[in-house]
Design a protein around this motif. Structure first.
Motif, mmCIF file in Angstrom:
data_model
loop_
_atom_site.group_PDB
_atom_site.id
_atom_site.type_symbol
_atom_site.label_atom_id
_atom_site.label_comp_id
_atom_site.label_asym_id
_atom_site.label_seq_id
_atom_site.Cartn_x
_atom_site.Cartn_y
_atom_site.Cartn_z
ATOM 1 N N UNK A 50 1.637 10.150 -6.048
ATOM 2 C CA UNK A 50 1.267 11.190 -5.087
ATOM 3 C C UNK A 50 2.197 12.403 -5.182
ATOM 4 N N UNK A 51 3.478 12.164 -5.401
ATOM 5 C CA UNK A 51 4.413 13.276 -5.559
ATOM 6 C C UNK A 51 4.100 14.097 -6.798
ATOM 7 N N UNK A 52 3.708 13.444 -7.877
ATOM 8 C CA UNK A 52 3.351 14.198 -9.087
ATOM 9 C C UNK A 52 2.066 14.991 -8.856
ATOM 10 N N UNK A 53 1.129 14.435 -8.095
ATOM 11 C CA UNK A 53 -0.082 15.187 -7.742
ATOM 12 C C UNK A 53 0.261 16.408 -6.890
ATOM 13 N N UNK A 73 0.832 -1.207 0.000
ATOM 14 C CA UNK A 73 0.000 0.000 0.000
ATOM 15 C C UNK A 73 0.868 1.260 0.000
ATOM 16 N N UNK A 74 2.070 1.166 0.486
ATOM 17 C CA UNK A 74 3.008 2.292 0.494
ATOM 18 C C UNK A 74 4.102 2.092 -0.552
ATOM 19 N N UNK A 75 3.745 1.568 -1.684
ATOM 20 C CA UNK A 75 4.743 1.226 -2.690
ATOM 21 C C UNK A 75 5.344 2.458 -3.342
ATOM 22 N N UNK A 76 6.448 2.249 -4.016
ATOM 23 C CA UNK A 76 7.139 3.327 -4.718
ATOM 24 C C UNK A 76 6.250 3.908 -5.815
ATOM 25 N N UNK A 77 5.479 3.094 -6.480
ATOM 26 C CA UNK A 77 4.604 3.571 -7.553
ATOM 27 C C UNK A 77 3.555 4.549 -7.014
ATOM 28 N N UNK A 78 2.967 4.213 -5.879
ATOM 29 C CA UNK A 78 1.960 5.094 -5.286
ATOM 30 C C UNK A 78 2.611 6.395 -4.815
ATOM 31 N N UNK A 79 3.797 6.311 -4.217
ATOM 32 C CA UNK A 79 4.499 7.512 -3.783
ATOM 33 C C UNK A 79 4.846 8.401 -4.969
ATOM 34 N N UNK A 80 5.246 7.805 -6.065
ATOM 35 C CA UNK A 80 5.573 8.577 -7.273
ATOM 36 C C UNK A 80 4.328 9.298 -7.793
#
Length: 109
Positions: free
Chosen positions: A43-46, A34-41
């Protein structure tokens, strides 16, 4: 019991259980958690998009504040009324000059 013997030098480190568990854990954390690198990426772009919108709206607010300050003076208000609504004083004539390229034709609509 016959064991398969792996002779490849690339697969040799994966014989160790600790390295195998570490690789599985790293893949899980990078892609499936749920805290994967893909999700963080994502969210950072958002967050970057929202920061850009915030900067844009701050600039628009500053521009609107300048326009309000202009309109708060009597001269600025009179200029706005004359240019936008074609208002005039008594005993004053207004001539509106329209150029041929500024007129709307049937082709433009």
């Amino acid at each position: 019991m016959a064991r398969f013997k792996i002779k490849s030098k690339f697969l040799k480190p994966f014989k160790n259980v600790y390295i195998l568990i570490l690789v599985v854990f790293a893949v899980w954390m990078l892609f499936f958690d749920a805290n994967s690198w893909l999700i963080h990426h994502e969210l950072n772009s958002d967050i970057e998009d929202l920061q850009d919108q915030k900067d844009y709206y701050k600039k628009e607010i500053e521009k609107d504040k300048k326009a309000i300050n202009k309109l708060s003076t009597e001269d600025g208000l009179e200029k706005f009324a004359r240019e936008t609504y074609y208002m005039k004083r008594e005993n004053e004539d207004i001539f509106i000059i329209e150029y041929e390229d500024s007129l709307k034709t049937k082709d433009d609509e």
